[in-house]
Every structure is written in C-alpha cells, then in structure tokens.
Design an enzyme around this catalytic site. Structure first.
Site, mmCIF file in Angstrom:
data_model
loop_
_atom_site.group_PDB
_atom_site.id
_atom_site.type_symbol
_atom_site.label_atom_id
_atom_site.label_comp_id
_atom_site.label_asym_id
_atom_site.label_seq_id
_atom_site.Cartn_x
_atom_site.Cartn_y
_atom_site.Cartn_z
ATOM 1 N N TRP A 105 1.074 -1.045 0.034
ATOM 2 C CA TRP A 105 -0.254 -0.295 0.068
ATOM 3 C C TRP A 105 1.266 1.247 0.178
ATOM 4 C CZ3 TRP A 105 -4.184 -1.081 -2.004
ATOM 5 C CH2 TRP A 105 -4.566 -2.012 -1.371
ATOM 6 N N ASP A 174 -2.323 6.721 6.204
ATOM 7 C CA ASP A 174 -3.365 6.069 5.199
ATOM 8 C C ASP A 174 -3.587 4.882 6.670
ATOM 9 O OD1 ASP A 174 -4.886 4.025 4.456
ATOM 10 O OD2 ASP A 174 -3.106 3.163 2.747
ATOM 11 N N LYS A 198 -12.135 -1.583 6.445
ATOM 12 C CA LYS A 198 -11.575 -2.694 7.309
ATOM 13 C C LYS A 198 -11.490 -2.518 8.169
ATOM 14 C CE LYS A 198 -8.126 -3.805 3.280
ATOM 15 N NZ LYS A 198 -7.662 -2.057 2.903
HETATM 16 C C1 PLP Z 1 -7.171 -1.685 1.282
HETATM 17 C C2 PLP Z 1 -6.365 -0.727 2.020
HETATM 18 C C3 PLP Z 1 -6.358 0.751 0.847
HETATM 19 C C4 PLP Z 1 -6.880 -0.011 -0.716
HETATM 20 O O1 PLP Z 1 -8.169 0.648 -0.202
HETATM 21 P P1 PLP Z 1 -9.817 0.611 -1.721
HETATM 22 O O2 PLP Z 1 -10.439 1.379 -0.307
HETATM 23 O O3 PLP Z 1 -9.714 -0.520 -1.756
HETATM 24 O O4 PLP Z 1 -9.461 2.053 -1.727
HETATM 25 C C5 PLP Z 1 -5.122 1.442 1.269
HETATM 26 N N1 PLP Z 1 -4.560 1.251 1.838
HETATM 27 C C6 PLP Z 1 -4.736 0.077 2.995
HETATM 28 C C7 PLP Z 1 -3.599 0.558 4.348
HETATM 29 C C8 PLP Z 1 -5.426 -0.855 2.698
HETATM 30 O O5 PLP Z 1 -5.453 -1.317 3.626
#
Ligand code: PLP
Length: 363
Positions: A105, A174, A198
């Site tokens: 990521w 993030d 998540k």
């Molecule tokens: C899943 C994830 C993403 C991407 O997320 P989307 O909502 O599917 O775009 C980005 N960063 C991290 C750390 C993730 O776990």
C-alpha cells in the site's frame, strides 16, 4: 438467519461487523424511523438522512477525539483515490513530500502521488522483504517537504508502526487497516485517511480528516469532486454521499462508543494479537511468523506452515470448522488472520484451538 449460523470471518476487507449493528440494519430496512421506507431509498436531502449523516460526522469526531482544527470528509473512491487526491490537495505546483514505501500500500500511494507531484521515496526496505517498519532515524525527509506519508499498518505484509515515527514535517497517514483501533495523535498530522471497510463499516466510503488550514492551499484548478474544499463546505453532501455505508458506519461508531471507545478497542486488539502470536511462537516453529517482532501487526496476522500443501489444508479445514477467509494475500501466500475491531476475542480463541489441533494431526 440466526447468529449461530454466522461464521468467524477473518477477512482482510471488507470486515466482519458487530451482530447488533447488522440486526439494527435488518430491523430498520423496510421502515427507517417511521418514514415508511429504508434509508437507502430516502433522499439524501431529507431530514431523516441528514440526521444520520450529521450524527456520523459528530460521532467520528468524538470517538477519534478529532480537534476542531480538522475537517472530517466522507468520500467515495476508497483509500485508493486518496493516493492521488492527497497530493492534489496538499501540494501546490512544484511542492514535494516524502513517502515511506513499507509494502504494497505504501508503494501504491507513492506511485499515484508521483503522477501528481514530484514526490520521493523517503524510505524503502532495501532488502525487499518488507517485513518491518523503519525507525525514525532511517527515514530521510528532504528540506522543503510539505509532509511525510506513512501507512500505519500494511494489510498484506502484516506489519505496523508500533508508534508512528516522528518527522520535522507534518504526517499524512493511511490508516485504512487499523482505523480507530488505537488513539490518533492529531498534533503531528495534517491528514489521516482510510477506507471504512477494514474496521468501521461496509465498502464504498473513505474517511479523510484534514487540517482546515491546508484546504485550498494547493492553488490548483481541481475539478470540484477532487477538491477537498468542496466537501468541507458542504458537510460531505456536495453530491449524493454513499448513504448506506455512512449509515452503517454510524451505527458501528455508536457501538464502539458504548463498548468503551478507542481505549477498549486498543486493549482488545492487543489481546487478540497476543493470543494469536502466542500460539504461533509456542509452536516450536511449526507455525512461523515471517515478520520482524517489533513490527508485527495487531490487525493482520500472517504466518506460514511447513509447506504449501499444509497451508491449503489448513485453510480448507478451518473453513469447514466455521473460520473463513484465512488464506494469505495471493501476492505473498501463507495464512493471514485479519482480526479487526468487531471480531470477537472468542473467534481468535477458537482459531488458536484449531491451530493446536491441526498441528497435532499433521505435525
Ligand atoms: C485496503 C487498503 C487500501 C485500499 O483501499 P480501497 O478502499 O480498496 O481503495 C489502501 N491502503 C491500505 C492500508 C489498505 O489496507
């Protein structure tokens, strides 16, 4: 469907949600609050939805202790759109920022930012293992950088920053895969973002928390959806928001408050992780966690078995026993147990019992 038919869901995203929340959603689906319709059929300008929306914003603020200097935005496009939208909004023409490339990521965030601005890699795992997070002294932030971008938890690699590194520039983090699983230090941040799916709710919603004085400092001629200022000045209702995702997340936030807030969830995360890593470490190397101990994730716990055939059997037999989505990401293999906020500690205990039994049978 009764709760007893539900599986133990170790999915890396979307995540398992609290049963009480799902039951409320079910009960309100034909008639939300006396309106004679569900919330997903309502106008987003109707008072019923307005209350849901504004409460979700307020509950996010109070649960995460977001200071008044920050604006909370509910956006679409997932965390992935933020890989581009963040540099568009925080960097003026020619300005730069550092990116920690800590895995899948972090690398994607850097890749998309590079298409928008002359950003640079402030750290990467030179050995290519991506099995640890860097210390503060390893990260190289060059002069004039507007921010340092971090991924607090790498969902695929199964690593996290136990504590975020410090930098002499503001952080942009993030937090998709450990969102609201621990308190957030707002003093060091200009922006925090994450997809909801998540830890906090269904897919279709990203939450961006941005320092207000950074809005509109980019001087770019952005299309209106891409400009944070559009959403800030309209309470994230400039266009039709992802109403269902916001509604469900709002319920999850309320549930988290009732359970005791972030302190409770931080403590539960530590408990789930210690049970699971305890089982791995206590298996005489039969189960092996490939990740540096200090960087072990508390949300995505990865481990290997002696060979891939056994891993395949492990995943299949666990599923038969009601524990699903344990297969590691296709890019790394192995086993990954994602143990997010709403996963009961008992699900982890059950997994650990299963692990003991599986090892006895095959070890
Ligand atoms: C899943 C994830 C993403 C991407 O997320 P989307 O909502 O599917 O775009 C980005 N960063 C991290 C750390 C993730 O776990």
């Amino acid at each position: 469907m009764t709760t007893s038919t539900r599986v133990h869901n170790f999915c890396a995203g979307p995540c398992t949600l609290p049963v009480s929340v799902l039951e409320e959603v079910r009960d309100e689906l034909l008639d939300f609050d006396g309106t004679g319709m569900s919330i997903i059929e309502a106008s987003h300008r109707a008072p019923a939805y307005d209350a849901v929306h504004m409460n979700a914003l307020a509950d996010f603020r109070s649960l995460a202790s977001v200071p008044d200097e920050f604006s909370i935005l509910f956006l679409q496009g997932g965390a992935s759109l933020q890989f581009a939208q963040v540099p568009m909004n925080l960097l003026a023409d020619g300005e730069t920022a550092g990116y920690v490339n800590s895995g899948t990521w972090g690398k994607k965030a850097l890749g998309d930012a590079r298409k928008v601005a002359p950003v640079y890699e402030a750290w990467t795992d030179a050995e290519g293992a991506f099995d640890r997070m860097p210390g503060t002294d390893e990260i190289e932030v060059s002069d004039g950088s507007r921010y340092l971008h971090l991924t607090s938890n790498e969902t695929i690699g199964g690593i996290r920053f136990p504590e975020l590194p410090s930098a002499n520039v503001p952080l942009v983090t993030d937090m998709s895969s450990d969102f609201l699983s621990r308190p957030i230090d707002w003093d060091v941040h200009d922006l925090v973002y994450g997809g909801a799916q998540k830890n906090l709710g269904p897919a279709g919603l990203a939450v961006v928390i941005v320092r207000k004085d950074r809005l509109s400092s980019h001087g770019r001629d952005l299309s209106s959806y891409l400009d944070y200022a559009t959403h800030d000045s309209n309470d994230s209702m400039a266009n039709t928001p992802p109403m269902f995702a916001i509604y469900v997340m709002g319920k999850v936030l309320r549930w988290m408050q009732t359970e005791g807030g972030l302190a409770t969830f931080e403590q539960r995360a530590a408990e789930r992780a210690s049970i699971l890593y305890g089982a791995i470490d206590g298996s005489d190397g039969w189960y092996a966690c490939p990740v540096d101990e200090a960087s072990r994730s508390q949300m995505n716990i990865v481990f290997r078995l002696p060979d891939e055939d056994l891993e395949e059997r492990f995943v299949a037999e666990a599923a038969d026993a009601g524990m699903v989505n344990l297969k590691g990401h296709r890019s790394v293999g192995g086993i990954r147990a994602s143990v997010y906020n709403a996963l009961p500690v008992d699900s982890v205990r059950m997994l650990v019992d299963f692990m003991d039994g599986f090892r006895s049978a095959h070890g």
